[in-house]
Design a protein around this motif. Structure first.
Motif, PDB file in Angstrom:
ATOM      1  N   SER A  19       0.784  -1.238   0.000  1.00  0.00           N
ATOM      2  CA  SER A  19       0.000   0.000   0.000  1.00  0.00           C
ATOM      3  C   SER A  19       0.812   1.282   0.000  1.00  0.00           C
ATOM      4  N   LYS A 103      -7.882  -0.400  -5.092  1.00  0.00           N
ATOM      5  CA  LYS A 103      -7.751  -0.135  -3.653  1.00  0.00           C
ATOM      6  C   LYS A 103      -8.539  -1.156  -2.836  1.00  0.00           C
ATOM      7  N   ASP A 107      -6.892  -3.745  -0.224  1.00  0.00           N
ATOM      8  CA  ASP A 107      -7.301  -3.698   1.183  1.00  0.00           C
ATOM      9  C   ASP A 107      -7.879  -5.038   1.639  1.00  0.00           C
TER      10      ASP A 107
END
Length: 161
Positions: A19, A103, A107
């Motif tokens: 990330s 994303k 995640d």
């Protein structure tokens, strides 16, 4: 440091690798503030534009995440299932979907690493020797490679600082 602390540290470092930019910019930084018309420009002698590269990152990451989380997952056909045509047109909605799903899947994978009881180095039963550690590195390596291409295209288009 006990084994649980080592595992926690390893998972934190993998999450950061996935990330954060560390030695390079993040995916989000690489694609920030690009106008839709620039997303579709393919510089001379290059095979892909930024839109195609981002969609390829999305598909490949999604495939790896689904492979790890779902033993019944079926991967797209290689290579055609991982690349879109240069004729596909970008829309704000399509671009936002790509950014959101990259994303979201990243995640989801990091959250799975944090909550699973699966040994990071144990081969996944649905694979041929792959393990969660290797797949985390694969996502990070693959994404970083294509982030570099996105930055190169942005420089060629004179839209990178």
């Amino acid at each position: 440091m006990n084994e649980e602390q080592k595992k926690s540290l390893l998972i934190k470092e993998l999450g950061d690798l996935l990330s954060k930019g560390n030695a390079h910019v993040t995916f989000e930084e690489a694609v920030k503030d690009i106008s839709l018309d620039k997303l579709m420009l393919t510089p001379e002698n290059l095979p892909y534009n930024i839109f195609q590269l981002a969609e390829h990152i999305r598909i490949a990451q999604w495939d790896i995440v689904e492979f790890c989380l779902n033993p019944n997952h079926v991967s797209p056909q290689w290579p055609e299932g991982y690349w879109i045509s240069s004729d596909d047109m970008v829309s704000k909605q399509a671009w936002d979907h790509i950014l959101h799903q990259i994303k979201r899947d990243r995640d989801r994978f990091i959250q799975f690493l944090k909550t699973t009881d699966t040994d990071l180095f144990e081969p996944l039963p649905q694979g041929s020797g792959q393990n969660l550690f290797k797949e985390a590195l694969l996502i990070a390596d693959h994404t970083a490679y294509h982030i570099g291409e996105i930055i190169l295209i942005r420089r060629l288009l004179k839209i990178w600082n």
